[in-house]
Design a protein around this motif. Structure first.
Motif, PDB file in Angstrom:
ATOM      1  N   SER A 153      -4.296   8.440  -4.043  1.00 28.16           N
ATOM      2  CA  SER A 153      -2.948   8.671  -3.499  1.00 28.16           C
ATOM      3  C   SER A 153      -1.868   7.823  -4.158  1.00 28.16           C
ATOM      4  CB  SER A 153      -2.939   8.419  -1.985  1.00 28.16           C
ATOM      5  OG  SER A 153      -3.407   7.119  -1.684  1.00 28.16           O
TER       6      SER A 153
ATOM      7  N   GLY B 151      -7.091   7.907   3.921  1.00 27.47           N
ATOM      8  CA  GLY B 151      -8.437   7.377   3.780  1.00 27.47           C
ATOM      9  C   GLY B 151      -9.558   8.389   3.879  1.00 27.47           C
TER      10      GLY B 151
ATOM     11  N   TYR C 240       0.842  -1.205   0.000  1.00 28.78           N
ATOM     12  CA  TYR C 240       0.000   0.000   0.000  1.00 28.78           C
ATOM     13  C   TYR C 240       0.871   1.248   0.000  1.00 28.78           C
ATOM     14  CZ  TYR C 240      -3.515   3.437   1.436  1.00 28.78           C
ATOM     15  OH  TYR C 240      -4.335   4.525   1.498  1.00 28.78           O
TER      16      TYR C 240
ATOM     17  N   SER D  19      -1.659   6.232   8.070  1.00 24.27           N
ATOM     18  CA  SER D  19      -0.607   6.935   7.327  1.00 24.27           C
ATOM     19  C   SER D  19       0.345   7.581   8.325  1.00 24.27           C
ATOM     20  CB  SER D  19      -1.240   8.007   6.440  1.00 24.27           C
ATOM     21  OG  SER D  19      -1.841   9.008   7.253  1.00 24.27           O
TER      22      SER D  19
ATOM     23  N   ARG E  97      -9.011   6.161  -1.523  1.00 26.47           N
ATOM     24  CA  ARG E  97      -7.585   5.820  -1.387  1.00 26.47           C
ATOM     25  C   ARG E  97      -6.867   5.702  -2.730  1.00 26.47           C
ATOM     26  NH1 ARG E  97      -9.617   2.241   2.775  1.00 26.47           N
ATOM     27  NH2 ARG E  97      -9.137   0.379   1.533  1.00 26.47           N
TER      28      ARG E  97
ATOM     29  N   SER F 162      -5.971  11.399   0.871  1.00 25.82           N
ATOM     30  CA  SER F 162      -6.338  10.109   0.283  1.00 25.82           C
ATOM     31  C   SER F 162      -5.530   8.968   0.906  1.00 25.82           C
ATOM     32  CB  SER F 162      -6.101  10.163  -1.226  1.00 25.82           C
ATOM     33  OG  SER F 162      -6.156   8.881  -1.794  1.00 25.82           O
ATOM     34  N   ARG F 163      -4.254   9.180   1.114  1.00 26.89           N
ATOM     35  CA  ARG F 163      -3.402   8.133   1.691  1.00 26.89           C
ATOM     36  C   ARG F 163      -3.918   7.698   3.061  1.00 26.89           C
ATOM     37  NH1 ARG F 163       2.916   9.422   2.751  1.00 26.89           N
ATOM     38  NH2 ARG F 163       1.931  10.966   4.120  1.00 26.89           N
TER      39      ARG F 163
ATOM     40  N   ARG G 263       2.766   4.414  -2.846  1.00 31.15           N
ATOM     41  CA  ARG G 263       2.449   5.808  -2.475  1.00 31.15           C
ATOM     42  C   ARG G 263       3.675   6.507  -1.914  1.00 31.15           C
ATOM     43  NH1 ARG G 263      -1.828   2.585  -2.249  1.00 31.15           N
ATOM     44  NH2 ARG G 263      -3.913   3.443  -2.675  1.00 31.15           N
TER      45      ARG G 263
END
Length: 494
Positions: free
Chosen positions: A346, A339, A19, A481, A343, A336-337, A23
Motif C-alpha cells: 500500500s 493489513g 505509516y 485504516s 502492508r 493492504s493498507r 500511503r
C-alpha cells in the motif's frame, strides 16, 4: 496490539503517523472523470464478448438476458450510489461489506474483487495482443512481448500521476464511445432485422432467409445467456475505488456512477439491436465471433480497410485495460493498507501519490499467470485458457462481490439507519434483493457451463490461498485504516 472482541478475533497493531503519510492519495477526480472511469472499464464488452450469448439464446434470448442483467446492475449501482458517499473510502466494496458484515465479510468481498481486477486486464491485454499480432503480422510466439509492452505503457501512465491517468481515461473512453456512435450511424442504412438478427432456427441452425423464432431455445436459452450479457456492464462497480481521489465524493460519486450506468444501457441496447441486424453479419455468425464489432464494420465498409478497422476496434480494449489497471491498484492498496494483504503493497509514490507498488504487483501476478498458462500448456491451448477460463474466473468473482455488496446495503439500511446518506437509492432494499437473486441465477447458469466450472475451480484455489493467509497471519496484524475505523465506530448488529 489492540484486540477487538466483536470482530471475529481480529487484532490491530499500532502504527505511527508515518505509516499513513507513506500511503496518501491525491484528490483530482470530478463527476466526468468518474463517469469516464466507469464507462471506460466496461466499454470493451460492447466491442466483443456479449455476442457469444446469441448462440445460446438467439436474439430474443439475448434481449431478455440483457434486460435481466440491466435490472441487476441498476439495483447494484443505485445501492453503491448510496453507500459510496456514506462510506467515502478507497476500499469500495470491501469497505461496505466490512462495516455491514464484519472483517470476514469485508475480506471475502475484497478477495472476490481482487480476482476480478487482477485477471480482467490480463485477459484484455491478451485480446489486444491478438489484434496487434494480426495488424503488424508479428509471429504468434511474440504475443507475450505485446503483453509486457502494454502493461509497461499503461502502468507508466497510471503511476505518473492521477491527473494524467484520469485525462487518459477520459480521452480513450470518449474515443471508444465515438467509435460505437460511428458504427450505429453507419449501420442504419444496412440493417434488416428480421432477415439477419432472427436467422437462428429452433434447432440452432442458420436460416438463410431469416424470419426465425424470437426465442429459438426458449426461456432456458435466455437465462443461459445471462453470463454473456454481464459483459455489457461488468466493472461499472469500480467507481468507489476512486473515492479518496475525488474532490467531493459525497456529491460526485452518485452522479458519476448513475451517469455511467445509463450511458452503458443506451450503448448496450444499440449494439444489441444493430450489430446482428447488419446485412451480411447476422446473429448466427456473431454467436461464435471473436470480433463482432469489427465484423459489422467490415460488412458496411468492406474488408479492404480491415487493418485500419482493427486498430479502431483496439480503442475499446485499451480504454478498459487502462481503467481496470487503475482499479486494480486501488483495490490492492485499500486491502493492504488495512493489513488484509501484505502492508508493503500500500506504499504510494513519494511525489506522484499513486499506489505504484500495488499496481506493479497486481500486474506482475497477472503476467506470471499468463506466462505459466501460455508456456505450460502450449500457445494454442494457452490462448484458449487465457481468453476463456481466466475471464470466467473474473466474472465469477464479480458475481460473488455483487451478492456481498447488495447484502451489505440491506444490512446497512437495517442496522445503521441513521448514518449520513447524501444520496438514497430510490430502489431501496427491493432493488438490492433483485441484485442478489439475479446474480445467483447468473452463477447457476455459469456453473451449468463446463468452461465456466473450470473458472470457478480457479477462483476456489485463489480463495483458499487468501483465506489461509488471512486466518493464520494477517488477522492478527491488522491496521486501523479509514475503512476499519469507520466500521469499528459503527458496529452493526450482525
Amino acid at each position: 496490539m489492540a484486540n477487538d472482541p466483536d470482530a471475529a478475533g481480529v487484532r490491530y497493531v499500532e502504527v505511527d503517523v508515518t505509516y499513513f503519510e507513506k500511503r496518501t492519495l491525491r484528490r483530482y477526480a470530478g463527476v466526468w472523470s468518474l463517469w469516464a472511469l466507469g464507462v471506460g472499464a466496461v466499454i470493451s464488452g460492447h466491442y466483443s464478448g456479449w455476442n457469444l450469448g446469441l448462440s445460446i439464446g438467439g436474439w430474443g434470448g439475448m434481449l431478455i438476458a440483457t434486460l435481466l442483467i440491466m435490472v441487476m446492475y441498476l439495483g447494484l449501482t443505485y445501492s453503491i450510489a448510496e453507500m459510496s458517499p456514506a462510506l467515502p473510502h478507497t476500499g469500495g466494496a470491501y469497505s461496505f461489506a466490512r462495516t455491514a458484515l464484519g472483517p470476514w465479510g469485508g475480506f471475502l468481498t475484497g478477495l472476490s474483487e481482487n480476482v476480478e481486477y487482477v485477471l480482467t486486464p490480463a485477459v484484455i491485454v491478451f485480446f489486444i495482443s491478438s489484434y496487434m499480432t494480426g495488424i503488424f503480422e508479428t509471429p504468434t510466439a511474440m504475443q507475450p512481448l505485446w503483453w509486457i509492452a502494454f502493461y509497461v505503457l499503461f502502468l507508466g501512465l497510471n503511476i505518473v500521476g492521477v491527473e494524467l491517468s484520469f485525462r487518459v481515461t477520459l480521452i480513450v473512453t470518449l474515443a471508444a464511445l465515438a467509435v460505437l456512435v460511428v458504427f450505429w450511424i453507419s449501420a442504419f442504412p444496412h440493417i434488416d432485422f428480421s432477415r439477419w438478427a432472427l436467422n437462428i432456427g429452433a434447432d440452432g441452425s442458420e436460416l438463410p432467409e431469416g424470419g426465425g423464432p424470437f426465442l429459438p431455445h426458449g426461456i432456458t436459452g435466455a437465462l443461459a445467456a445471462m453470463p454473456f450479457a454481464v459483459w455489457l456492464f461488468l466493472a461499472i462497480e469500480q467507481l468507489p475505488l476512486a473515492a479518496e481521489e475525488s474532490h467531493d465524493p459525497k456529491r460526485d460519486m452518485p452522479k458519476g456512477i448513475l451517469a455511467g450506468i445509463f450511458t452503458l444501457i443506451v450503448s448496450a441496447f444499440m449494439i444489441l439491436w444493430l450489430n446482428p441486424s447488419v446485412a451480411g453479419v447476422g446473429s448466427f455468425h456473431l454467436g461464435t465471433s471473436g470480433e463482432p464489432l469489427l465484423d459489422g464494420f467490415r460488412a458496411i465498409f468492406g474488408s479492404d480497410i480491415a487493418k485500419i478497422l482493427a486498430l479502431v476496434a483496439v480503442i475499446g480494449l485499451i480504454a478498459s485495460f487502462h481503467t481496470i489497471i487503475f482499479a486494480e491498484g486501488r483495490q490492492i492498496y485499500s486491502l493492504s493498507r488495512a493489513g488484509y494483504f501484505p502492508r508493503a503493497l500500500s506504499v504510494t509514490h513519494g511525489t506522484r501519490k499513486t499506489p505504484h507498488v500495488a499496481m506493479i504487483t497486481g500486474s506482475i501476478v497477472a503476467l506470471i499467470v499468463m506466462m505459466c498458462v501460455w508456456f505450460g500448456v502450449g500457445q494454442e491451448r494457452g490462448g484458449a485458457i487465457i481468453g476463456g477460463t481466466l475471464l470466467n474466473m473474473a466474472v465469477f468473482g464479480a458475481m460473488f462481490s455483487y451478492v456481498m455488496q447488495a447484502l451489505a446495503f440491506i444490512y446497512l439500511r437495517r442496522n445503521l439507519p441513521d448514518i449520513e446518506r447524501p444520496f438514497r437509492s430510490p430502489l431501496g432494499v427491493p432493488g438490492a434483493w433483485l441484485t442478489v437473486v439475479i446474480a445467483l441465477v447468473t452463477v447457476f447458469f455459469q456453473l451449468s457451463d463446463p468452461v465456466y466450472r473450470v473458472g470457478v475451480l480457479g477462483v476456489a484455489v485463489w480463495f483458499v490461498i487468501g483465506i489461509l493467509y488471512f486466518h493464520f497471519y494477517a488477522r492478527n496484524r491488522m491496521v486501523l485504516s479509514p475503512e476499519e475505523k469507520f466500521a469499528m465506530s459503527h458496529r452493526t448488529r450482525r
